[in-house]
Design a protein around this motif. Structure first.
Motif, PDB file in Angstrom:
ATOM      1  N   ASN A 306     -11.557   5.274   5.408  1.00 36.22           N
ATOM      2  CA  ASN A 306     -10.704   4.333   4.688  1.00 36.22           C
ATOM      3  C   ASN A 306     -11.507   3.239   3.999  1.00 36.22           C
ATOM      4  OD1 ASN A 306      -8.180   5.540   5.501  1.00 36.22           O
ATOM      5  ND2 ASN A 306      -8.599   4.750   7.556  1.00 36.22           N
ATOM      6  N   VAL A 307     -12.772   3.528   3.702  1.00 32.28           N
ATOM      7  CA  VAL A 307     -13.629   2.552   3.017  1.00 32.28           C
ATOM      8  C   VAL A 307     -13.606   2.857   1.526  1.00 32.28           C
ATOM      9  CG1 VAL A 307     -15.980   1.684   2.779  1.00 32.28           C
ATOM     10  CG2 VAL A 307     -15.089   2.259   5.043  1.00 32.28           C
ATOM     11  N   TYR A 308     -13.240   1.873   0.732  1.00 31.58           N
ATOM     12  CA  TYR A 308     -13.125   2.078  -0.710  1.00 31.58           C
ATOM     13  C   TYR A 308     -14.199   1.336  -1.489  1.00 31.58           C
ATOM     14  CZ  TYR A 308      -8.735   4.572  -0.313  1.00 31.58           C
ATOM     15  OH  TYR A 308      -7.784   5.515  -0.036  1.00 31.58           O
ATOM     16  N   GLU A 309     -15.070   0.645  -0.797  1.00 26.71           N
ATOM     17  CA  GLU A 309     -16.174  -0.037  -1.468  1.00 26.71           C
ATOM     18  C   GLU A 309     -17.304  -0.225  -0.466  1.00 26.71           C
ATOM     19  OE1 GLU A 309     -16.756  -3.574  -4.772  1.00 26.71           O
ATOM     20  OE2 GLU A 309     -14.847  -3.332  -3.721  1.00 26.71           O
ATOM     21  N   ALA A 310     -18.467   0.339  -0.789  1.00 20.08           N
ATOM     22  CA  ALA A 310     -19.605   0.254   0.127  1.00 20.08           C
ATOM     23  C   ALA A 310     -20.876   0.570  -0.634  1.00 20.08           C
ATOM     24  CB  ALA A 310     -19.441   1.213   1.309  1.00 20.08           C
ATOM     25  N   SER A 311     -21.990   0.085  -0.078  1.00 22.89           N
ATOM     26  CA  SER A 311     -23.309   0.375  -0.631  1.00 22.89           C
ATOM     27  C   SER A 311     -24.287   0.398   0.538  1.00 22.89           C
ATOM     28  CB  SER A 311     -23.717  -0.676  -1.664  1.00 22.89           C
ATOM     29  OG  SER A 311     -25.028  -0.438  -2.126  1.00 22.89           O
ATOM     30  N   GLU A 312     -24.684   1.605   0.937  1.00 20.42           N
ATOM     31  CA  GLU A 312     -25.541   1.751   2.115  1.00 20.42           C
ATOM     32  C   GLU A 312     -26.513   2.904   1.903  1.00 20.42           C
ATOM     33  OE1 GLU A 312     -23.608   1.946   5.875  1.00 20.42           O
ATOM     34  OE2 GLU A 312     -22.005   0.556   5.303  1.00 20.42           O
ATOM     35  N   GLU A 313     -27.521   2.942   2.784  1.00 23.19           N
ATOM     36  CA  GLU A 313     -28.457   4.062   2.812  1.00 23.19           C
ATOM     37  C   GLU A 313     -28.125   4.942   4.003  1.00 23.19           C
ATOM     38  OE1 GLU A 313     -32.496   2.840   2.756  1.00 23.19           O
ATOM     39  OE2 GLU A 313     -32.394   1.970   0.740  1.00 23.19           O
ATOM     40  N   LEU A 314     -28.098   6.257   3.736  1.00 21.84           N
ATOM     41  CA  LEU A 314     -27.758   7.231   4.767  1.00 21.84           C
ATOM     42  C   LEU A 314     -28.903   8.214   4.960  1.00 21.84           C
ATOM     43  CD1 LEU A 314     -24.145   8.208   3.612  1.00 21.84           C
ATOM     44  CD2 LEU A 314     -24.755   6.485   5.310  1.00 21.84           C
ATOM     45  N   SER A 315     -28.953   8.785   6.131  1.00 26.36           N
ATOM     46  CA  SER A 315     -29.887   9.884   6.387  1.00 26.36           C
ATOM     47  C   SER A 315     -29.070  11.112   6.754  1.00 26.36           C
ATOM     48  CB  SER A 315     -30.854   9.516   7.523  1.00 26.36           C
ATOM     49  OG  SER A 315     -30.149   9.207   8.697  1.00 26.36           O
ATOM     50  N   LEU A 316     -29.265  12.200   6.004  1.00 28.24           N
ATOM     51  CA  LEU A 316     -28.529  13.438   6.213  1.00 28.24           C
ATOM     52  C   LEU A 316     -29.502  14.598   6.314  1.00 28.24           C
ATOM     53  CD1 LEU A 316     -25.740  12.995   3.498  1.00 28.24           C
ATOM     54  CD2 LEU A 316     -25.548  12.463   5.925  1.00 28.24           C
ATOM     55  N   VAL A 317     -29.120  15.614   7.053  1.00 29.86           N
ATOM     56  CA  VAL A 317     -29.919  16.831   7.137  1.00 29.86           C
ATOM     57  C   VAL A 317     -29.463  17.757   6.026  1.00 29.86           C
ATOM     58  CG1 VAL A 317     -30.525  18.820   8.538  1.00 29.86           C
ATOM     59  CG2 VAL A 317     -30.239  16.578   9.621  1.00 29.86           C
ATOM     60  N   HIS A 318     -30.380  18.045   5.093  1.00 26.59           N
ATOM     61  CA  HIS A 318     -30.074  18.912   3.954  1.00 26.59           C
ATOM     62  C   HIS A 318     -31.140  19.998   3.872  1.00 26.59           C
ATOM     63  CE1 HIS A 318     -28.763  20.317   0.119  1.00 26.59           C
ATOM     64  NE2 HIS A 318     -29.851  19.915  -0.527  1.00 26.59           N
ATOM     65  N   ASN A 319     -30.693  21.259   3.912  1.00 25.97           N
ATOM     66  CA  ASN A 319     -31.618  22.402   3.901  1.00 25.97           C
ATOM     67  C   ASN A 319     -32.630  22.294   5.037  1.00 25.97           C
ATOM     68  OD1 ASN A 319     -30.373  23.498   1.664  1.00 25.97           O
ATOM     69  ND2 ASN A 319     -31.765  22.504   0.215  1.00 25.97           N
ATOM     70  N   ASN A 320     -32.110  21.917   6.212  1.00 28.16           N
ATOM     71  CA  ASN A 320     -32.919  21.805   7.434  1.00 28.16           C
ATOM     72  C   ASN A 320     -34.008  20.738   7.318  1.00 28.16           C
ATOM     73  OD1 ASN A 320     -31.471  23.914   8.693  1.00 28.16           O
ATOM     74  ND2 ASN A 320     -32.774  25.444   7.703  1.00 28.16           N
ATOM     75  N   GLU A 321     -33.846  19.800   6.403  1.00 19.27           N
ATOM     76  CA  GLU A 321     -34.787  18.702   6.259  1.00 19.27           C
ATOM     77  C   GLU A 321     -34.027  17.381   6.282  1.00 19.27           C
ATOM     78  OE1 GLU A 321     -37.114  19.133   2.781  1.00 19.27           O
ATOM     79  OE2 GLU A 321     -38.080  21.002   3.420  1.00 19.27           O
ATOM     80  N   LEU A 322     -34.662  16.367   6.843  1.00 22.50           N
ATOM     81  CA  LEU A 322     -34.060  15.038   6.872  1.00 22.50           C
ATOM     82  C   LEU A 322     -34.234  14.386   5.510  1.00 22.50           C
ATOM     83  CD1 LEU A 322     -32.657  12.869   8.577  1.00 22.50           C
ATOM     84  CD2 LEU A 322     -34.922  11.973   9.156  1.00 22.50           C
ATOM     85  N   CYS A 323     -33.119  14.045   4.872  1.00 21.23           N
ATOM     86  CA  CYS A 323     -33.147  13.429   3.551  1.00 21.23           C
ATOM     87  C   CYS A 323     -32.447  12.074   3.609  1.00 21.23           C
ATOM     88  CB  CYS A 323     -32.471  14.327   2.517  1.00 21.23           C
ATOM     89  SG  CYS A 323     -33.264  15.930   2.298  1.00 21.23           S
ATOM     90  N   TYR A 324     -32.844  11.208   2.710  1.00 18.74           N
ATOM     91  CA  TYR A 324     -32.265   9.866   2.637  1.00 18.74           C
ATOM     92  C   TYR A 324     -31.497   9.724   1.328  1.00 18.74           C
ATOM     93  CZ  TYR A 324     -35.440   8.845   6.492  1.00 18.74           C
ATOM     94  OH  TYR A 324     -36.103   8.869   7.691  1.00 18.74           O
ATOM     95  N   PHE A 325     -30.331   9.078   1.406  1.00 13.69           N
ATOM     96  CA  PHE A 325     -29.470   8.908   0.239  1.00 13.69           C
ATOM     97  C   PHE A 325     -29.006   7.464   0.134  1.00 13.69           C
ATOM     98  CE2 PHE A 325     -29.138  13.349   1.368  1.00 13.69           C
ATOM     99  CZ  PHE A 325     -29.170  13.996   0.138  1.00 13.69           C
TER     100      PHE A 325
END
Length: 627
Positions: A306-325
């Motif tokens: 329910n968040v409609y406004e945000a600006s953050e850095e995330l870390s996700l696993v993409h193609n079995n690698e840790l990626c930052y977004f």
């Protein structure tokens, strides 16, 4: 056909003049737009202008014809271009609006079915009269016109309904576009609305029973004028560059992943970068819940539901690698301010984070090296002298106490019984001093080794020259194993060597390569209490593999990435007892890198560790200046 007969089938019709004049204008607009034919909007205009050109050419020939067969034939040719026109206008308005993704081959084929079927009805009208109930000519003044009575059949009315429904839908799209357009797009939308208005006006005039010119097709004149206005607006307002669809093209070309969600958390749109990130096709995901796209990220779904406004850095696993977004969430509102959903943009900043991490690690390493150099440079002489004195004094003390204990043993035979308790006390004191001397000597030796290690690291940091020469790696490893064999036997460990006999000579620096092998063996012997240590060499495609495997205590997974860092120790208490400073593996890595190789490690706590060194075969030349 005689000349007289030829002229009898043609007439000069002034109403055909504007029709023929429109043809070069349509051709010019098509020529101007042709370079942009790879774009959807331009391609649709080319089809629209092409069909209009065919229609007006046939209509001009129909107006210029004077006999019934020729007029009917051109009337049928005219419908080849006229029937798809409202469909093309609908597709054009779809492409201009935010629904460009609906303009697919499937939709085009689906909308083409009705015009194609009705075209067949027109060309076979003589068999059934479903379109024209009666066809004749009528003389108006000196001009001959086609006089048609349309058939009152379901087929005819179905075609009429299709014509007006597609025209109505196209008009509704442009009205909606006008209502939602920003000011910079308002004139474009007004021109498109004028285009649709002209077609409607022509259609109303054709169906008006009080039409003063019932033998002219005002709908066709309206379509011709509309297409000319459209072509003019494309060039005047650069609509192919400054349209909402151009904005959509920009979004599709973004390298950032973009998701548009409605207020029910359903996917409304996603660009190709988002498709690549989620490995899902937009056509399949649009309309589905966001949880279907991000099903593997339940913690993020709950956090930002329910968040409609945000600006953050995330870390996700993409193609079995840790990626930052870098994630940006923005509300999606209508012009009236009503909340319709939200836009989520994910920018991949993995390379930037890695670069920052590498820069930080390099800065820390440079600072460590600077401190190390400063420390060693300033303290080497001051430390080495007292350490040497301490080692010499401890050795002499041990020798004197040993001699003292022996002399007391000799005196005990000659001394009377009342003095023997005194000699025993002196003997015990001498033995205690001897033990302390040995401990002092061992500690001094450990300090000496630590200082030698620091000096060795400093030499490597100063890029000391290596002497590369073709050497038998197996022979060097066997020499290193012989030096460690006694220690392995003392601990009850099995030390094995499995050499690759076909290994060619390698370009190695003898002393430093031996040092790498010794460091890896020392580590294995230090942290292995039972079992075995095996060393093997193997020739790979372009490299030599040196593998040292043990059955020791292993290294925890979170510690493994740091073991080659300077001063890093996994087991701090054991390292303190053994005197290590966490420089051995850092030195080994430095030497291996100087050989243009790499060193890696795998480990399982409680099972053991495997260290692998890969060095280039002789095809690779040593670095310049290190010959």
């Amino acid at each position: 056909m005689s000349i007289l007969s030829y002229y009898m089938i043609w007439q000069f019709n002034p109403y055909a003049i504007p029709v023929f004049l429109s043809l070069p204008l349509l051709a010019y607009f098509m020529h101007a737009v042709w370079p942009r034919r790879h774009e959807v909007l331009a391609r649709l205009f080319l089809w629209l202008a092409g069909m209009t050109l065919l229609t007006m050419l046939a209509y001009g020939m129909e107006l210029s014809s004077a006999d019934l067969p020729t007029i009917v034939w051109w009337a049928r040719v005219k419908n080849i271009g006229a029937l798809p026109l409202t469909t093309l206008f609908l597709l054009f308005m779809l492409a201009y609006s935010e629904w460009q993704h609906y303009v697919t081959r499937r939709l085009v084929l689906l909308l083409s079915i009705a015009p194609l079927l009705y075209l067949i009805v027109i060309w076979t009208n003589d068999l059934h009269h479903w379109h024209w109930a009666q066809v004749d000519t009528r003389l108006v003044g000196t001009l001959v016109f086609l006089d048609i009575t349309y058939a009152n059949t379901p087929i005819f009315w179905a075609g009429a309904v299709y014509f007006f429904v597609t025209l109505l839908l196209a008009s509704a799209l442009i009205v909606r576009r006008l209502r939602l357009s920003a000011r910079m797009y308002r004139r474009q939308a007004l021109l498109l609305l004028l285009v649709m208005g002209v077609i409607w006006l022509g259609s109303l005039l054709d169906f008006n029973p009080w039409n003063l010119f019932p033998y002219l097709r005002f709908t066709l004149f309206g379509i011709m004028l509309s297409c000319l206005i459209l072509g003019w607006s494309l060039l005047l307002y650069h609509m192919l560059d400054l349209t909402p669809i151009a904005k959509d093209m920009l979004i599709k070309s973004m390298s950032d992943a973009l998701f548009v969600l409605d207020h029910q958390q359903r996917i409304v749109d996603m660009n190709p970068a988002a498709e690549k990130l989620t490995s899902k096709n937009a056509a399949q995901m649009i309309g589905r819940a966001a949880s279907d796209v991000f099903h593997g990220q339940h913690h993020l779904l709950e956090r930002y539901l329910n968040v409609y406004e945000a600006s953050e850095e995330l870390s996700l696993v993409h193609n079995n690698e840790l990626c930052y977004f870098d994630m940006r969430i923005s509300p999606l509102r209508s012009r009236s301010g009503e909340l319709h959903g939200r836009v989520i943009v994910l920018r991949n900043i993995t390379m930037r984070k890695q670069a920052e991490q590498q820069a930080l690690e390099m800065a820390i390493e440079r600072e460590e090296i600077r401190l190390l150099k400063s420390f060693i440079g300033n303290a080497t002489h001051d430390f080495m002298t007292p350490i040497t004195v301490l080692k010499t004094s401890a050795h002499l003390l041990k020798m004197y106490t040993v001699k003292l204990v022996r002399q007391i043993d000799d005196l005990q035979v000659a001394l009377p019984e009342q003095l023997k308790p005194l000699t025993q006390v002196v003997q015990q004191t001498g033995e205690s001093v001897q033990q302390k001397g040995e401990q002092i000597e061992m500690s001094a030796e450990r300090l000496h080794q630590l200082l030698a290690t620091l000096i060795e690291m400093l030499r490597l940091d100063q890029q000391v020259s290596f002497k590369f020469e073709p050497l038998d790696a197996n022979a060097l490893i066997e020499d290193a194993l012989r030096l460690q064999q006694v220690l392995a036997e003392a601990k009850g460990l099995t030390l094995r060597f499995e050499p690759d006999k076909a290994l060619p000579p390698l370009l190695l620096d003898r002393d430093t390569f031996m040092r790498v092998v010794q460091i890896l063996l020392d580590n294995a012997l230090t942290y292995t209490e039972k079992g075995s240590i095996s060393v093997r060499t193997q020739r790979e495609t372009h490299t030599l593999l040196l593998e040292v495997r043990d059955t020791g205590i292993g290294i925890p997974a979170d510690e493994l990435p740091h073991i080659f860092e300077r001063f890093y120790r996994v087991d701090k208490t054991r390292s303190m007892r053994s005197g290590g400073m966490g420089l051995g593996l850092a030195i080994a890595k430095k030497i291996v890198m100087a050989h243009q190789g790499e060193i890696t490690a795998e480990s399982t706590p409680g099972v053991g560790s495997v260290f692998r060194v890969r060095l280039p075969l002789p095809l690779v030349t040593p670095p310049n200046g290190q010959q």
